[in-house]
Design an enzyme around this catalytic site. Sequence first.
Site, PDB file in Angstrom:
ATOM      1  N   ILE A  34      52.739  53.809   2.236  1.00 40.53           N
ATOM      2  CA  ILE A  34      52.437  54.153   0.841  1.00 40.53           C
ATOM      3  C   ILE A  34      53.194  55.417   0.412  1.00 40.53           C
ATOM      4  CG2 ILE A  34      50.421  55.663   1.173  1.00 40.53           C
ATOM      5  CD1 ILE A  34      48.979  53.888  -0.918  1.00 40.53           C
ATOM      6  N   ASN A  94      52.653  58.280  16.289  1.00 40.34           N
ATOM      7  CA  ASN A  94      51.950  59.539  16.468  1.00 40.34           C
ATOM      8  C   ASN A  94      50.663  59.251  17.239  1.00 40.34           C
ATOM      9  OD1 ASN A  94      53.803  61.121  14.971  1.00 40.34           O
ATOM     10  ND2 ASN A  94      52.931  60.334  13.067  1.00 40.34           N
ATOM     11  N   VAL A 103      45.801  58.413  10.766  1.00 37.83           N
ATOM     12  CA  VAL A 103      44.984  57.193  10.668  1.00 37.83           C
ATOM     13  C   VAL A 103      44.674  56.700  12.088  1.00 37.83           C
ATOM     14  CG1 VAL A 103      44.863  54.829   9.815  1.00 37.83           C
ATOM     15  CG2 VAL A 103      46.040  56.576   8.460  1.00 37.83           C
ATOM     16  N   HIS A 107      49.523  52.568  15.027  1.00 38.45           N
ATOM     17  CA  HIS A 107      50.582  52.063  14.144  1.00 38.45           C
ATOM     18  C   HIS A 107      51.913  52.635  14.579  1.00 38.45           C
ATOM     19  CE1 HIS A 107      48.719  55.665  12.413  1.00 38.45           C
ATOM     20  NE2 HIS A 107      49.911  56.005  11.957  1.00 38.45           N
TER      21      HIS A 107
HETATM   22  P1  AMP Z   1      50.085  58.923  10.895  1.00 38.40           P
HETATM   23  O1  AMP Z   1      50.204  60.368  10.500  1.00 38.40           O
HETATM   24  O2  AMP Z   1      51.047  58.534  11.985  1.00 38.40           O
HETATM   25  O3  AMP Z   1      48.649  58.555  11.209  1.00 38.40           O
HETATM   26  O4  AMP Z   1      50.564  58.092   9.652  1.00 38.40           O
HETATM   27  C1  AMP Z   1      49.708  57.486   8.734  1.00 38.40           C
HETATM   28  C2  AMP Z   1      50.575  56.869   7.672  1.00 38.40           C
HETATM   29  O5  AMP Z   1      49.805  55.954   6.928  1.00 38.40           O
HETATM   30  C3  AMP Z   1      51.181  57.871   6.681  1.00 38.40           C
HETATM   31  O6  AMP Z   1      52.603  57.778   6.726  1.00 38.40           O
HETATM   32  C4  AMP Z   1      50.611  57.416   5.335  1.00 38.40           C
HETATM   33  O7  AMP Z   1      51.524  57.570   4.273  1.00 38.40           O
HETATM   34  C5  AMP Z   1      50.280  55.969   5.610  1.00 38.40           C
HETATM   35  N1  AMP Z   1      49.233  55.387   4.764  1.00 38.40           N
HETATM   36  C6  AMP Z   1      48.004  55.908   4.490  1.00 38.40           C
HETATM   37  N2  AMP Z   1      47.311  55.068   3.715  1.00 38.40           N
HETATM   38  C7  AMP Z   1      48.109  53.990   3.490  1.00 38.40           C
HETATM   39  C8  AMP Z   1      47.956  52.777   2.769  1.00 38.40           C
HETATM   40  N3  AMP Z   1      46.840  52.496   2.081  1.00 38.40           N
HETATM   41  N4  AMP Z   1      48.986  51.888   2.764  1.00 38.40           N
HETATM   42  C9  AMP Z   1      50.127  52.166   3.431  1.00 38.40           C
HETATM   43  N5  AMP Z   1      50.314  53.283   4.146  1.00 38.40           N
HETATM   44  C10 AMP Z   1      49.329  54.190   4.176  1.00 38.40           C
END
Ligand code: AMP
Length: 121
Positions: A34, A94, A103, A107
Amino acid sequence: MKYDDNNIFAKILRGEIPCNKIYEDDYVLSFYDINPQKKIHALVIPKGKYIDLDDFNSNASNDEIVGLMKGITTVSKKLGISSIGGKGYRALANISDYGGQEVPHLHFHLFGGEKVGKMVL
Ligand code: AMP
């Protein structure tokens, strides 16, 4: 740490909130980040409930592990950034607190479409 069923990617997997989907199969879902950090910024997540890479590698089945690894390359080919036919990309996961994970559902980030730059900023 217990898996949090209310994390944003769990909600996306359940279809409770939308995503900009790139690819889906039995093992993975892929969608665009996003808040893209590069021209192409995709996410690839396993469908199973795994908090991070260490949880996944400790507890997922071999089929799930193969499914995620293959899924990453399937997505890279679909996006045209694969080393097979494209110019390459960076896959990054991460992991937990010091890894900067926000999150708590495993991922992989796929960054590409341009030179990605320094490995660690
Ligand atoms: P991390 O810091 O590795 O946990 O990355 C989490 C990622 O999730 C970040 O790059 C956010 O921009 C992405 N993110 C959070 N919410 C959403 C969403 N609803 N759809 C797509 N990406 C998201």
